[in-house]
Design a protein around this motif. Structure first.
Motif, short mmCIF file in Angstrom:
data_model
loop_
_atom_site.label_atom_id
_atom_site.label_comp_id
_atom_site.label_asym_id
_atom_site.label_seq_id
_atom_site.Cartn_x
_atom_site.Cartn_y
_atom_site.Cartn_z
N GLY A 119 0.82 -1.21 0.00
CA GLY A 119 0.00 0.00 0.00
C GLY A 119 0.85 1.26 0.00
O GLY A 119 0.53 2.23 -0.69
N MET A 120 1.94 1.24 0.76
CA MET A 120 2.83 2.40 0.79
C MET A 120 3.50 2.61 -0.57
O MET A 120 3.65 3.75 -1.02
CB MET A 120 3.89 2.21 1.88
N LEU A 121 3.88 1.52 -1.21
CA LEU A 121 4.50 1.63 -2.53
C LEU A 121 3.52 2.20 -3.55
O LEU A 121 3.89 3.05 -4.37
CB LEU A 121 5.01 0.27 -3.00
N GLN A 122 2.28 1.76 -3.49
CA GLN A 122 1.28 2.28 -4.42
C GLN A 122 1.00 3.75 -4.18
O GLN A 122 0.77 4.52 -5.11
CB GLN A 122 -0.02 1.47 -4.33
N LYS A 123 1.04 4.17 -2.93
CA LYS A 123 0.79 5.56 -2.60
C LYS A 123 1.89 6.48 -3.14
O LYS A 123 1.63 7.57 -3.62
CB LYS A 123 0.66 5.73 -1.09
N ALA A 124 3.13 6.00 -3.07
CA ALA A 124 4.28 6.82 -3.46
C ALA A 124 4.79 6.48 -4.85
O ALA A 124 5.90 6.86 -5.22
CB ALA A 124 5.39 6.66 -2.44
N LYS A 125 4.01 5.79 -5.66
CA LYS A 125 4.48 5.27 -6.96
C LYS A 125 4.92 6.35 -7.93
O LYS A 125 5.67 6.06 -8.86
CB LYS A 125 3.41 4.40 -7.59
N ASP A 126 4.50 7.59 -7.73
CA ASP A 126 4.89 8.67 -8.64
C ASP A 126 6.23 9.29 -8.27
O ASP A 126 6.69 10.22 -8.94
CB ASP A 126 3.82 9.75 -8.65
N TYR A 127 6.89 8.77 -7.23
CA TYR A 127 8.17 9.31 -6.79
C TYR A 127 9.25 8.25 -6.65
O TYR A 127 10.41 8.58 -6.42
CB TYR A 127 8.01 10.04 -5.46
N ILE A 128 8.88 6.97 -6.78
CA ILE A 128 9.83 5.88 -6.56
C ILE A 128 9.73 4.85 -7.67
O ILE A 128 8.79 4.86 -8.47
CB ILE A 128 9.56 5.18 -5.20
N THR A 129 10.71 3.97 -7.71
CA THR A 129 10.65 2.77 -8.55
C THR A 129 11.07 1.60 -7.69
O THR A 129 11.87 1.75 -6.76
CB THR A 129 11.54 2.91 -9.80
N TRP A 130 10.52 0.41 -7.98
CA TRP A 130 10.84 -0.76 -7.18
C TRP A 130 10.70 -2.03 -7.99
O TRP A 130 10.10 -2.04 -9.05
CB TRP A 130 9.97 -0.83 -5.92
N GLY A 131 11.30 -3.09 -7.46
CA GLY A 131 11.21 -4.40 -8.09
C GLY A 131 11.88 -5.44 -7.22
O GLY A 131 12.50 -5.13 -6.20
N GLU A 132 11.74 -6.72 -7.63
CA GLU A 132 12.33 -7.82 -6.88
C GLU A 132 13.83 -7.87 -7.13
O GLU A 132 14.27 -7.84 -8.27
CB GLU A 132 11.71 -9.16 -7.29
N ILE A 133 14.59 -7.96 -6.07
CA ILE A 133 16.04 -7.96 -6.19
C ILE A 133 16.55 -9.40 -6.07
O ILE A 133 15.99 -10.21 -5.33
CB ILE A 133 16.68 -7.05 -5.12
N ASP A 134 17.61 -9.70 -6.81
CA ASP A 134 18.22 -11.02 -6.72
C ASP A 134 19.45 -10.96 -5.84
O ASP A 134 19.94 -9.89 -5.49
CB ASP A 134 18.54 -11.56 -8.12
N ASN B 170 6.09 1.39 -17.47
CA ASN B 170 5.37 0.80 -18.59
C ASN B 170 5.23 1.75 -19.77
O ASN B 170 5.09 1.32 -20.91
CB ASN B 170 3.98 0.34 -18.15
N GLU B 171 5.27 3.05 -19.50
CA GLU B 171 5.15 4.06 -20.55
C GLU B 171 6.51 4.53 -21.05
O GLU B 171 6.59 5.51 -21.79
CB GLU B 171 4.36 5.25 -20.02
N GLY B 172 7.58 3.90 -20.62
CA GLY B 172 8.91 4.28 -21.06
C GLY B 172 9.64 5.19 -20.10
O GLY B 172 10.71 5.70 -20.43
N GLY B 173 9.11 5.40 -18.91
CA GLY B 173 9.73 6.27 -17.92
C GLY B 173 10.48 5.47 -16.87
O GLY B 173 10.90 4.34 -17.09
N SER B 174 10.65 6.09 -15.70
CA SER B 174 11.44 5.48 -14.63
C SER B 174 10.64 5.13 -13.39
O SER B 174 11.18 4.52 -12.48
CB SER B 174 12.55 6.45 -14.21
N LEU B 175 9.39 5.50 -13.30
CA LEU B 175 8.63 5.36 -12.07
C LEU B 175 7.85 4.06 -12.00
O LEU B 175 7.52 3.48 -13.03
CB LEU B 175 7.66 6.53 -11.93
N GLY B 176 7.55 3.62 -10.78
CA GLY B 176 6.67 2.49 -10.59
C GLY B 176 7.38 1.15 -10.54
O GLY B 176 8.60 1.06 -10.38
N PHE B 177 6.58 0.10 -10.70
CA PHE B 177 7.07 -1.27 -10.55
C PHE B 177 7.85 -1.71 -11.78
O PHE B 177 7.40 -1.56 -12.91
CB PHE B 177 5.88 -2.21 -10.33
N ARG B 178 9.04 -2.28 -11.56
CA ARG B 178 9.91 -2.74 -12.65
C ARG B 178 10.04 -4.25 -12.70
O ARG B 178 10.57 -4.79 -13.67
CB ARG B 178 11.32 -2.18 -12.48
N GLY B 179 9.71 -4.94 -11.66
CA GLY B 179 9.91 -6.38 -11.62
C GLY B 179 11.39 -6.71 -11.51
O GLY B 179 12.13 -6.09 -10.75
N ASP B 180 11.84 -7.67 -12.28
CA ASP B 180 13.25 -8.09 -12.24
C ASP B 180 14.19 -7.06 -12.85
O ASP B 180 15.41 -7.13 -12.63
CB ASP B 180 13.43 -9.41 -12.97
#
Length: 152
Positions: A43-58, A132-142
């Protein structure tokens, strides 16, 4: 386990979002934190999705981040010798696996929870568009590991 990186600054940030970023310990641009995957953090990630990027780290990327940018309280680098003396782990590889499996928290070995990274080589994509739109914000996955390697 997610790696969360702050991409945008503080100008014009809504107060609720600023407090969420503060709770995530992302107070400055190019700071990164490790968080567990659970509903409250999601929920916190979704709230701040316009200022951060995240994904699963190996494990491999986490080892590189800890070795290059990991610090203990006081500002010294984390080394294998420090881990042997002050924890149950004998190397940074074992520590990374322990962090990924939620066996240990960073504070247990006096490791600072925030990694101060460099700006990415060749820069960010647009900091106003989602990934998803070619930018840097939001969920990136791997693909967060590619950004992290550019920032180490």
């Amino acid at each position: 386990m997610f790696l969360v990186i702050r991409v945008r600054g503080t100008t014009g940030v809504n107060r609720d979002i600023a407090e969420t970023l503060k709770m995530l310990r992302l107070t400055r641009i190019n700071h990164a934190v490790l968080i567990e995957e659970n509903p409250s953090f999601n929920g916190m990630l979704q709230k701040a999705k316009d200022y951060i990027t995240w994904g699963e780290i190996d494990s491999e990327t986490l080892v590189k981040i800890i070795a290059k940018r990991g610090r203990i309280v006081g500002g010294d680098k984390i080394t294998d010798e420090y881990l042997l003396e002050n924890s149950d782990y004998s190397s940074i590889d074992e520590l990374a696996n322990g962090l990924l499996n939620s066996e240990i928290k960073a504070q247990d070995i006096d490791m600072k929870p925030v990694f101060r990274l460099h700006p990415p080589r060749k820069g960010y994509e647009s900091i106003r568009l989602s990934f998803n739109e070619g930018g840097s914000l939001g969920f990136r996955g791997d693909l967060i590991k590619d950004l992290a390697k550019k920032m180490i």
